[in-house]
Design a protein around this motif. Sequence first.
Motif, PDB file in Angstrom:
ATOM      1  N   MET A   1       0.903  -1.176   0.042  1.00  0.00           N
ATOM      2  CA  MET A   1      -0.106   0.153  -0.103  1.00  0.00           C
ATOM      3  C   MET A   1       0.868   1.196  -0.107  1.00  0.00           C
ATOM      4  SD  MET A   1      -3.067  -1.107   2.827  1.00  0.00           S
ATOM      5  CE  MET A   1      -3.867   0.191   2.564  1.00  0.00           C
ATOM      6  N   ASP A   2       0.444   2.306  -0.571  1.00  0.00           N
ATOM      7  CA  ASP A   2       1.023   3.512  -0.477  1.00  0.00           C
ATOM      8  C   ASP A   2       0.648   4.684   0.436  1.00  0.00           C
ATOM      9  OD1 ASP A   2      -1.053   4.363  -1.716  1.00  0.00           O
ATOM     10  OD2 ASP A   2      -0.528   4.996  -3.519  1.00  0.00           O
ATOM     11  N   LYS A   3      -0.223   4.131   1.157  1.00  0.00           N
ATOM     12  CA  LYS A   3      -0.650   5.166   2.019  1.00  0.00           C
ATOM     13  C   LYS A   3       0.119   5.096   3.523  1.00  0.00           C
ATOM     14  CE  LYS A   3      -5.268   6.317   4.691  1.00  0.00           C
ATOM     15  NZ  LYS A   3      -6.374   6.003   4.853  1.00  0.00           N
ATOM     16  N   LYS A   4       0.821   6.257   3.757  1.00  0.00           N
ATOM     17  CA  LYS A   4       1.365   6.411   4.787  1.00  0.00           C
ATOM     18  C   LYS A   4       0.883   6.931   6.260  1.00  0.00           C
ATOM     19  CE  LYS A   4       5.335   7.170   7.258  1.00  0.00           C
ATOM     20  NZ  LYS A   4       6.145   6.082   7.886  1.00  0.00           N
ATOM     21  N   LEU A   5       0.893   6.307   7.256  1.00  0.00           N
ATOM     22  CA  LEU A   5       0.296   6.641   8.621  1.00  0.00           C
ATOM     23  C   LEU A   5       1.481   6.800   9.560  1.00  0.00           C
ATOM     24  CD1 LEU A   5      -2.157   3.556   8.623  1.00  0.00           C
ATOM     25  CD2 LEU A   5      -2.614   5.776   7.786  1.00  0.00           C
ATOM     26  N   GLU A   6       1.026   7.491  10.602  1.00  0.00           N
ATOM     27  CA  GLU A   6       2.078   7.956  11.577  1.00  0.00           C
ATOM     28  C   GLU A   6       1.650   7.398  12.839  1.00  0.00           C
ATOM     29  OE1 GLU A   6       3.394  12.301  12.467  1.00  0.00           O
ATOM     30  OE2 GLU A   6       1.694  11.953  13.956  1.00  0.00           O
ATOM     31  N   LEU A   7       2.529   6.647  13.650  1.00  0.00           N
ATOM     32  CA  LEU A   7       2.503   6.283  14.857  1.00  0.00           C
ATOM     33  C   LEU A   7       2.918   7.163  15.747  1.00  0.00           C
ATOM     34  CD1 LEU A   7       1.657   4.030  16.986  1.00  0.00           C
ATOM     35  CD2 LEU A   7       3.852   2.974  16.396  1.00  0.00           C
ATOM     36  N   LEU A   8       2.122   7.743  16.719  1.00  0.00           N
ATOM     37  CA  LEU A   8       2.689   8.736  17.637  1.00  0.00           C
ATOM     38  C   LEU A   8       2.439   8.496  18.812  1.00  0.00           C
ATOM     39  CD1 LEU A   8       2.914  11.957  18.265  1.00  0.00           C
ATOM     40  CD2 LEU A   8       0.577  12.289  17.951  1.00  0.00           C
ATOM     41  N   ALA A   9       3.774   8.496  19.810  1.00  0.00           N
ATOM     42  CA  ALA A   9       3.632   8.005  21.116  1.00  0.00           C
ATOM     43  C   ALA A   9       4.124   9.167  22.147  1.00  0.00           C
ATOM     44  CB  ALA A   9       5.215   7.069  20.984  1.00  0.00           C
ATOM     45  N   PRO A  10       3.439   8.910  23.260  1.00  0.00           N
ATOM     46  CA  PRO A  10       3.656   9.569  24.394  1.00  0.00           C
ATOM     47  C   PRO A  10       5.050   9.460  24.930  1.00  0.00           C
ATOM     48  CG  PRO A  10       2.461   7.876  25.165  1.00  0.00           C
ATOM     49  CD  PRO A  10       2.812   7.527  23.497  1.00  0.00           C
ATOM     50  N   ALA A  11       5.538  10.715  25.756  1.00  0.00           N
ATOM     51  CA  ALA A  11       6.799  10.652  26.352  1.00  0.00           C
ATOM     52  C   ALA A  11       6.518  11.505  27.654  1.00  0.00           C
ATOM     53  CB  ALA A  11       8.031  11.170  25.499  1.00  0.00           C
ATOM     54  N   GLY A  12       6.861  11.081  28.862  1.00  0.00           N
ATOM     55  CA  GLY A  12       6.616  12.036  30.060  1.00  0.00           C
ATOM     56  C   GLY A  12       8.126  12.360  30.571  1.00  0.00           C
ATOM     57  N   SER A  13       9.011  11.691  29.943  1.00  0.00           N
ATOM     58  CA  SER A  13      10.335  11.874  30.101  1.00  0.00           C
ATOM     59  C   SER A  13      11.303  11.657  28.824  1.00  0.00           C
ATOM     60  CB  SER A  13      10.861  10.798  31.328  1.00  0.00           C
ATOM     61  OG  SER A  13      10.852   9.661  30.771  1.00  0.00           O
ATOM     62  N   TYR A  14      12.499  12.155  28.939  1.00  0.00           N
ATOM     63  CA  TYR A  14      13.388  12.073  27.852  1.00  0.00           C
ATOM     64  C   TYR A  14      13.758  10.285  27.986  1.00  0.00           C
ATOM     65  CZ  TYR A  14      17.591  12.817  24.947  1.00  0.00           C
ATOM     66  OH  TYR A  14      18.487  12.591  23.852  1.00  0.00           O
ATOM     67  N   GLU A  15      13.687   9.454  28.921  1.00  0.00           N
ATOM     68  CA  GLU A  15      13.882   8.095  28.655  1.00  0.00           C
ATOM     69  C   GLU A  15      12.713   7.639  27.936  1.00  0.00           C
ATOM     70  OE1 GLU A  15      16.284   9.757  31.371  1.00  0.00           O
ATOM     71  OE2 GLU A  15      14.346   9.759  31.414  1.00  0.00           O
ATOM     72  N   SER A  16      11.393   8.068  28.208  1.00  0.00           N
ATOM     73  CA  SER A  16      10.288   7.415  27.690  1.00  0.00           C
ATOM     74  C   SER A  16      10.280   7.927  25.991  1.00  0.00           C
ATOM     75  CB  SER A  16       9.113   7.977  27.989  1.00  0.00           C
ATOM     76  OG  SER A  16       8.974   7.578  29.441  1.00  0.00           O
ATOM     77  N   LEU A  17      10.998   9.082  25.670  1.00  0.00           N
ATOM     78  CA  LEU A  17      11.151   9.540  24.350  1.00  0.00           C
ATOM     79  C   LEU A  17      12.199   8.580  23.432  1.00  0.00           C
ATOM     80  CD1 LEU A  17      11.309  13.049  22.794  1.00  0.00           C
ATOM     81  CD2 LEU A  17      13.369  11.630  22.634  1.00  0.00           C
ATOM     82  N   LYS A  18      13.221   8.588  24.056  1.00  0.00           N
ATOM     83  CA  LYS A  18      13.957   7.426  23.365  1.00  0.00           C
ATOM     84  C   LYS A  18      13.454   6.133  23.294  1.00  0.00           C
ATOM     85  CE  LYS A  18      18.480   7.568  24.274  1.00  0.00           C
ATOM     86  NZ  LYS A  18      19.953   7.428  25.199  1.00  0.00           N
ATOM     87  N   ALA A  19      12.638   5.673  24.426  1.00  0.00           N
ATOM     88  CA  ALA A  19      12.181   4.200  24.233  1.00  0.00           C
ATOM     89  C   ALA A  19      11.174   4.269  23.002  1.00  0.00           C
ATOM     90  CB  ALA A  19      11.496   3.961  25.499  1.00  0.00           C
ATOM     91  N   ALA A  20      10.308   5.224  22.953  1.00  0.00           N
ATOM     92  CA  ALA A  20       9.737   5.531  21.905  1.00  0.00           C
ATOM     93  C   ALA A  20      10.169   5.546  20.597  1.00  0.00           C
ATOM     94  CB  ALA A  20       8.550   6.653  22.139  1.00  0.00           C
ATOM     95  N   VAL A  21      11.029   6.247  20.176  1.00  0.00           N
ATOM     96  CA  VAL A  21      11.862   6.201  19.129  1.00  0.00           C
ATOM     97  C   VAL A  21      12.360   5.016  18.785  1.00  0.00           C
ATOM     98  CG1 VAL A  21      13.910   7.312  17.899  1.00  0.00           C
ATOM     99  CG2 VAL A  21      12.324   8.635  19.151  1.00  0.00           C
ATOM    100  N   ASN A  22      13.189   4.189  19.819  1.00  0.00           N
ATOM    101  CA  ASN A  22      13.741   2.915  19.531  1.00  0.00           C
ATOM    102  C   ASN A  22      12.823   1.993  19.251  1.00  0.00           C
ATOM    103  OD1 ASN A  22      16.066   4.506  20.270  1.00  0.00           O
ATOM    104  ND2 ASN A  22      16.255   3.390  22.144  1.00  0.00           N
ATOM    105  N   ALA A  23      11.523   2.063  19.627  1.00  0.00           N
ATOM    106  CA  ALA A  23      10.596   0.938  19.565  1.00  0.00           C
ATOM    107  C   ALA A  23       9.865   1.246  18.084  1.00  0.00           C
ATOM    108  CB  ALA A  23       9.507   0.827  20.600  1.00  0.00           C
ATOM    109  N   GLY A  24      10.033   2.308  17.404  1.00  0.00           N
ATOM    110  CA  GLY A  24       9.396   2.342  16.151  1.00  0.00           C
ATOM    111  C   GLY A  24       8.394   3.550  16.143  1.00  0.00           C
ATOM    112  N   ALA A  25       8.338   4.355  16.939  1.00  0.00           N
ATOM    113  CA  ALA A  25       7.354   5.340  16.796  1.00  0.00           C
ATOM    114  C   ALA A  25       7.778   6.454  15.634  1.00  0.00           C
ATOM    115  CB  ALA A  25       7.126   6.386  18.002  1.00  0.00           C
ATOM    116  N   ASP A  26       6.832   7.034  14.858  1.00  0.00           N
ATOM    117  CA  ASP A  26       7.260   8.025  13.948  1.00  0.00           C
ATOM    118  C   ASP A  26       7.354   9.548  14.512  1.00  0.00           C
ATOM    119  OD1 ASP A  26       7.081   6.270  11.514  1.00  0.00           O
ATOM    120  OD2 ASP A  26       4.957   6.002  11.988  1.00  0.00           O
TER     121      ASP A  26
END
Length: 781
Positions: A1-26
Amino acid sequence: MDKKLELLAPAGSYESLKAAVNAGADAVYIGGMRFGARAYADNLDQAKMTDAIDYCHLHGRKLYMTVNTLLKQTELEELYDYLKPYYERGLDAVIVQDVGALSLIREYFPDLEIHASTQMTLTGPDGCRFLKDEGVKRVVTSREVSLKEIRGIKAAADIEIESFVHGALCYCYSGQCLMSSLIGGRSGNRGRCAQPCRLQYQFEGTDKKYFLSPKDICTLELIPEMADAGVYSFKIEGRMKRPEYTAGVVEIYRKYIDLYLNKGANDYKVQEKDRIQLMDLYNRGGFSQGYYKTRNGREMMSLDQPNHFGTPAAKVIQIQKGKAVFSALEDLNLNDTLMPPELKLDRAHIKNEKFTVSLKNVQGLRAGQTLRRVRNEALLKRLEEKYLRAELKEKINGKLMISKKFPAILELNAGTVSVRAEGSIAMEAKSQPLTEEKVRRQAEKTGDSPFTFGKLDIELEEGCFLPVQDLNALRREGMELLETELLKPYARHSAHKSDMHDEGRQGFVNDIIKSPDLMISLCSYEALDELLDIPEITGFYVDSLDEHILSKCRRAKKRCYYVMPRIFRQDTQDLFKTEGAAEKLEGYDGVLVSAFEEYGWLASMGYGQDMILDHNMYTFNSEARRFWREKGIFRDTAPAELNARELAQRGCAGSEILVYGRLPVMVSAQCLLKTNGRCLKQQGAKKVCRLTDRMGKTFPVSAECRYCYNIIYNSTPLVLLDYAGEIKKLHPGSIRLSFTIEDRQETVLTVKEYIKAFYYGQKAHNPFQDFTKGHFKRGVE
């Protein structure tokens, strides 16, 4: 499929942000030190926030910053300086609730994307289309809207849509809740919600239950349908959750969004083990699919427990002397925690294994009881090792050239970006010349950089020697140059800051001290005839299109305004069209507006009478008032959460101030009658019932069956009789007395006492023993 979707993750700390990015959040949404709707999260300071922006960009992701609280006047004046460093660093978007903040961001930072927060309570195309015209790129839909409504928004407004897919549900429409604020002074609109919805209540004599506590949502099965309906950004809730939760939820949703994108809806199927992982991470008595296919219902509620419910883990087989015998229902790990009662396992057990526990450690067990696992130690450790401890690296290619004739050169490229670093000239080796293996081993030590080599070509002249520190310095310089070049496209120059106090922003000054108009809001009309004979009353707000009420006001030469519904969804708009409401509304002096959809709908029809903003349209600051003034709305209702000093700073000339009434503390798509099996099953029905909290306070609940929502009113009325002089010094255009459950006698008596205080300076008698002064003195943080 050519339809792009965004997976948006929450982060309440810098550690959560890195975890979200590492796990595949767009993309990740996160708050800074101010103006975010999670004041108690581990929000980022300026240095951490700029690092976070860079981290996301170096890994090809986006960062959205929450500026989704209502801003007081003094705070609004600080917004430019607060956002400036993040804007310059390349912040991708801000999520906004306050239209004053929206207006200034649009002016100061014109190329910064603005996303309309779910706190704006957006439920239909008219509100979304209006905000799109005001520069909003994306809307975060109210959690209550259905897939059908989302489809309608996308078709009619053609705006980017972000919708929640997983996590906690509020009982109230987001942005419409004053319960925490009025009970404990902690405002949800200011990011400090105390979650009174997660406490026990009694309803009309029932046993105590968590009647206001919805289950979390899980929409794995709905991903294809949501995408087809027009959702672009799939948003996970949970900025207050730990980093492992963020990583674990992102991991699963990444898997299924990719599955849909790669194989489409026909081959889409959710595995039970993935649903169980989500249950293990957090659930409240199971999951629901939210409101996407269901209007409301008992099955969406977690009536027996408001916190993590866990998953079935072990069953008590028998109670023996001094011990309990269990059978493991799943593989259990060392340090897993089971409930209830709390039991921490001292060793692992395989599924179906029988094991014993000393009753000294666990009291109150009974045979046949099932304990639930509320902490899965193995899952948390796996997520920690995979996404929290591991460093995410971007693959780059390079070429390293070392010669005795020319300086050493390191060329690096990532995608279309290339850099070149120069180092020292190699010397003639006296004993141990460099080998390609030794050079490669040293050059590929990328350390703390965000890069790793996919390919590194080495050209090494024979007989060369170059000190290790020179090789390291060349590598570091090359990595730093590459990082700088990759981040360059995101950098911006700051826009010009306008003066908030210039003449163009004025227009609310009123030097004429006069008594404000007296407006009366009625939910029942048994006192209307008596009130029409009171000369001090200027006009009425009514929630009925009954022509007899309108004609009575006309004969008495009183203004009459129609009160629009608290929520204006598509079915309500359809009802209005069927009943010819638009034509009928032209006969009124104006309408009281409670939703963006109502303004958009009325404006699209060229409505010719006055529109007055109700207090839940939140004009917290002068910029918000200016925003609406430019739309031709010159009358608003002052927010209920500002104190006298803050109202003065905001300016109240031309505004209306609510001085009496039971404030609506929640507007909910859920129905307490339906939850308790008492649905009236009548579209036009309306019934007032009672909800009682643990302190014995009783909250009137109006079941508005015509529009299918409940309004929960405060347990005590707002009474500001003692502040007549102070309120008049604010120069409001009018004051409002709002009557909901009062009888005829209470209504008339209250009106007369207010007339004494506000129009004749007489000492008034407060007819209520239990009352609140609201926030007029205390305000909110």
